[in-house]
Write an enzyme that holds these catalytic residues in place. Structure first.
Site: not given
Length: 354
Positions: A12, A106-107
């Site tokens: 993350d 973003d993960e």
């Protein structure tokens, strides 16, 4: 011999949008940064950790964020740029993992392969974090475990720039003290029922009487008890694709003309179609979201006769939804417009492509 248990990572990125802005503008480093509109009707898209210390959170009205942190720097979101940075991050993931399951820009979950007793998982995590930093100048928090569930909880354990490894033999020790809200699927309402039953931690949920759990959780009692025990057989699914693509715009003043609303929809439809082409996807359903100045929200959708990534096809369907809505309104006033597509497919039958 290599143990065939898999090592799973959940990665993350830390305050992704805000961190990109701080990276690109050295004058913002160490300062509270809020990404999003700063007008009376703006919404926070992301907040740096310096801003979060004041209680600023994503999806918060910008006016409230300004009151909480009056010295914050507001920066307009650059979504196309964030997608470019995300692509560089996922290239790093692909170079280090056997399979990558993207969850957002973003993960992601990463299947790092079988456990190897000759290599410490923490060392693998440090190499992954360093590779992301070398490629982008950004930090990530990484959770490592034998399951996706524990890896995700671990990545949030020591943010920002954290690295947490939870071996199988310590899973219960890790889980039991956590508040029940930390378990995926337990929202405020479910947590309230569990609290009323005297259950506040994951350990209490795992050990709670079946009759009590059934009363509080209904048919989901068994599922949540399994999660509380750290049981999660799901593999990292590299076939996973985004379920929807959308664009939204919030305006400082309400739009009162249908023509102006349709103009925005057409611009958003073009952006959605472009992203479909970039990802080699087609969509079956078109969505429209309209929010009034009084914050009431309307959502409508239209299933197409086939699959498309044509901007005009998406725009016409969304505009038709807007016209149908406007026909029932005595007065039009819109502060937010969102156009999106779902029912995504990578290779539909050629006869189904519009």
């Amino acid at each position: 011999m290599v143990n065939q248990r898999r090592l799973i990572a959940h990665v993350d990125m830390d305050a992704f949008f805000a961190s990109v802005e701080q990276r690109d503008r050295p004058d913002l480093r160490g300062r509270p940064v809020i990404v999003g509109g700063d007008g009376a009707r703006g919404v926070v898209a992301a907040a740096s950790y310096e801003a979060r210390r004041y209680g600023v959170r994503s999806a918060m009205p910008a006016a409230r964020a300004r009151r909480l942190c009056p010295h914050a720097v507001f920066v307009r979101a650059r979504h196309a740029h964030y997608r470019e940075v995300s692509e560089a991050i996922f290239e790093v993931f692909a170079a280090h993992a056997e399979r990558v399951e993207g969850l957002s820009l973003d993960e992601a979950y990463l299947d790092l392969g079988p456990f190897d007793p000759a290599i410490l998982p923490a060392a693998i995590g440090r190499r992954l974090k360093q590779a992301v930093f070398d490629a982008t100048g950004l930090t990530a928090s990484v959770g490592l475990a034998g399951t996706k569930l524990i890896a995700k909880l671990a990545s949030d354990y020591d943010k920002p720039d954290g690295l947490t490894w939870v071996p199988d033999e310590t899973v219960q020790r890790f889980l039991d003290p956590l508040p029940i809200r930390r378990l995926p699927g337990i929202g405020p309402s479910t947590a309230g029922r569990l609290h009323d039953a005297g259950i506040f931690t994951v350990g209490q949920l795992r050990q709670g009487p079946e009759s009590l759990l059934s009363q509080a959780l209904g048919r989901q009692a068994g599922t949540f008890r399994q999660r509380a025990a750290g049981i999660d057989p799901r593999p990292v699914d590299d076939r996973r694709v985004r379920r929807s693509i959308s664009q939204e715009s919030t305006f400082s003043e309400d739009l009162h003309e249908l023509a102006a609303i349709e103009e925005v929809i057409r611009t958003q439809a073009a952006a959605c179609a472009r992203r479909l082409r970039e990802r080699s996807l087609y969509a079956r359903t078109v969505h429209l979201k309209l929010r009034s100045g009084g914050f009431s929200t309307l959502t409508r959708s239209q299933s197409l006769d086939g699959y498309t990534r044509n901007a005009e096809t998406v725009a016409e369907a969304a505009c038709a939804l807007a016209r149908a809505w406007a026909g029932y309104q005595s007065r039009i006033g819109v502060r937010l417009i969102g156009t999106g597509v779902s029912g995504l497919e990578g290779q539909p039958d050629p006869g189904q492509i519009l």
